[in-house]
Design an enzyme around this catalytic site. Structure first.
Site, mmCIF file in Angstrom:
data_model
loop_
_atom_site.group_PDB
_atom_site.id
_atom_site.type_symbol
_atom_site.label_atom_id
_atom_site.label_comp_id
_atom_site.label_asym_id
_atom_site.label_seq_id
_atom_site.Cartn_x
_atom_site.Cartn_y
_atom_site.Cartn_z
ATOM 1 N N ARG A 71 -4.892 1.013 8.685
ATOM 2 C CA ARG A 71 -5.629 1.978 7.872
ATOM 3 C C ARG A 71 -5.595 3.316 8.596
ATOM 4 O O ARG A 71 -6.275 3.515 9.596
ATOM 5 C CB ARG A 71 -7.066 1.507 7.648
ATOM 6 C CG ARG A 71 -7.173 0.241 6.807
ATOM 7 C CD ARG A 71 -6.509 0.420 5.450
ATOM 8 N NE ARG A 71 -6.756 -0.705 4.544
ATOM 9 C CZ ARG A 71 -6.181 -0.832 3.358
ATOM 10 N NH1 ARG A 71 -5.315 0.092 2.930
ATOM 11 N NH2 ARG A 71 -6.455 -1.871 2.592
ATOM 12 N N ALA A 83 -7.396 -7.067 -1.661
ATOM 13 C CA ALA A 83 -8.068 -6.096 -2.531
ATOM 14 C C ALA A 83 -7.041 -5.175 -3.158
ATOM 15 O O ALA A 83 -5.910 -5.051 -2.676
ATOM 16 C CB ALA A 83 -9.092 -5.285 -1.741
ATOM 17 N N GLU A 100 -3.926 -9.497 -7.027
ATOM 18 C CA GLU A 100 -3.993 -9.115 -5.620
ATOM 19 C C GLU A 100 -3.930 -10.337 -4.701
ATOM 20 O O GLU A 100 -3.304 -10.286 -3.634
ATOM 21 C CB GLU A 100 -5.275 -8.325 -5.350
ATOM 22 C CG GLU A 100 -5.331 -6.970 -6.040
ATOM 23 C CD GLU A 100 -4.173 -6.055 -5.662
ATOM 24 O OE1 GLU A 100 -3.699 -6.143 -4.512
ATOM 25 O OE2 GLU A 100 -3.752 -5.251 -6.513
ATOM 26 N N GLU A 104 -0.882 -10.319 -2.018
ATOM 27 C CA GLU A 104 -1.174 -10.149 -0.595
ATOM 28 C C GLU A 104 -1.167 -11.463 0.185
ATOM 29 O O GLU A 104 -0.979 -11.451 1.403
ATOM 30 C CB GLU A 104 -2.523 -9.445 -0.412
ATOM 31 C CG GLU A 104 -2.518 -8.018 -0.949
ATOM 32 C CD GLU A 104 -3.727 -7.210 -0.496
ATOM 33 O OE1 GLU A 104 -4.507 -7.696 0.347
ATOM 34 O OE2 GLU A 104 -3.890 -6.090 -1.004
ATOM 35 N N GLU A 151 2.315 -2.359 3.381
ATOM 36 C CA GLU A 151 2.104 -3.771 3.085
ATOM 37 C C GLU A 151 3.153 -4.668 3.735
ATOM 38 O O GLU A 151 2.969 -5.889 3.812
ATOM 39 C CB GLU A 151 2.104 -3.994 1.573
ATOM 40 C CG GLU A 151 0.931 -3.321 0.859
ATOM 41 C CD GLU A 151 0.981 -3.531 -0.640
ATOM 42 O OE1 GLU A 151 2.059 -3.932 -1.145
ATOM 43 O OE2 GLU A 151 -0.037 -3.294 -1.301
#
Length: 211
Positions: A71, A83, A100, A104, A151
């Site tokens: 992040r 998320a 999601e 993910e 990602e």
């Protein structure tokens, strides 16, 4: 106050001017002048946001599926829950959450409930987030989702719920959705009614109405 039901209520103070000094691909910044209770006016700047969904996926060993990714604003690689954005107008949040979880974690769930709804930072953004509890987990069928950008380096882990609670209280985990979801699930499991007291996955969500 004891004889009144404790709940949030919709309210909007008078606004005399609104501008959008910045609009990005997904979020923007809105500036408004709002009348205060003393009759004066105050400027408020906040981030506009389409809303989000998140998934606390709990397996049959009471482990929570978590993901870790970088992040940039906080310069940390954080452990989080799967998320994503509600960037398709009117999209059903349950469908977005299922997507999601697949993208993910390449996972699906047989049972879904609403764990908690909250505003992520109501003093600075209008982002509303619906957090689902997903149980009866299994691997998703078909090929894995082809990740892009940040990602590509997502890591996954399954951690016992009790250990997550300990790590939160020890100051080792900082993502607000992970913290909220973990503590909300712990409260649900130990409270009256257990998980059966949670809402349906299609429960109304006034903050982000859906079709």
């Amino acid at each position: 106050m004891d004889d009144q039901r404790i709940h949030d209520v919709a309210e909007e103070w008078e606004i005399r001017g609104t501008t959008t000094p910045f609009q990005g691909r997904v979020t923007g910044v809105r500036t408004e002048e709002v009348r205060m209770p003393d009759g004066g006016w105050a400027r408020r700047d906040y981030q506009t946001h389409p809303g989000s969904v998140s998934v606390l996926a709990l397996d049959d060993q009471q482990r929570v599926l978590i993901v870790r990714q970088y992040r940039h604003p906080v310069r940390q690689r954080l452990w989080e829950l799967p998320a994503g954005l509600l960037d398709v107008p009117g999209e059903n949040p349950l469908h977005a959450a299922q997507r999601e979880l697949y993208e993910e974690a390449h996972c699906k769930a047989g049972t879904w409930r609403v764990l908690v709804d909250f505003y992520t930072s109501p003093g600075g953004t209008d982002e509303a987030l619906r957090l689902f509890l997903a149980t009866d987990l299994a691997a998703a069928e078909g090929d894995r989702y082809e990740a892009h950008g940040e990602e590509l380096e997502i890591e996954t882990a399954r951690v016992p719920l009790a250990e997550l609670v300990r790590l939160i209280h020890a100051g080792e985990l900082h993502n607000p959705t992970l913290i909220t979801g973990t503590l909300a699930l712990h409260a649900a499991l130990t409270g009256p009614g257990g998980l059966d007291a949670l809402r349906s996955p299609e429960a109304p969500w006034p903050a982000r109405p859906f079709s």
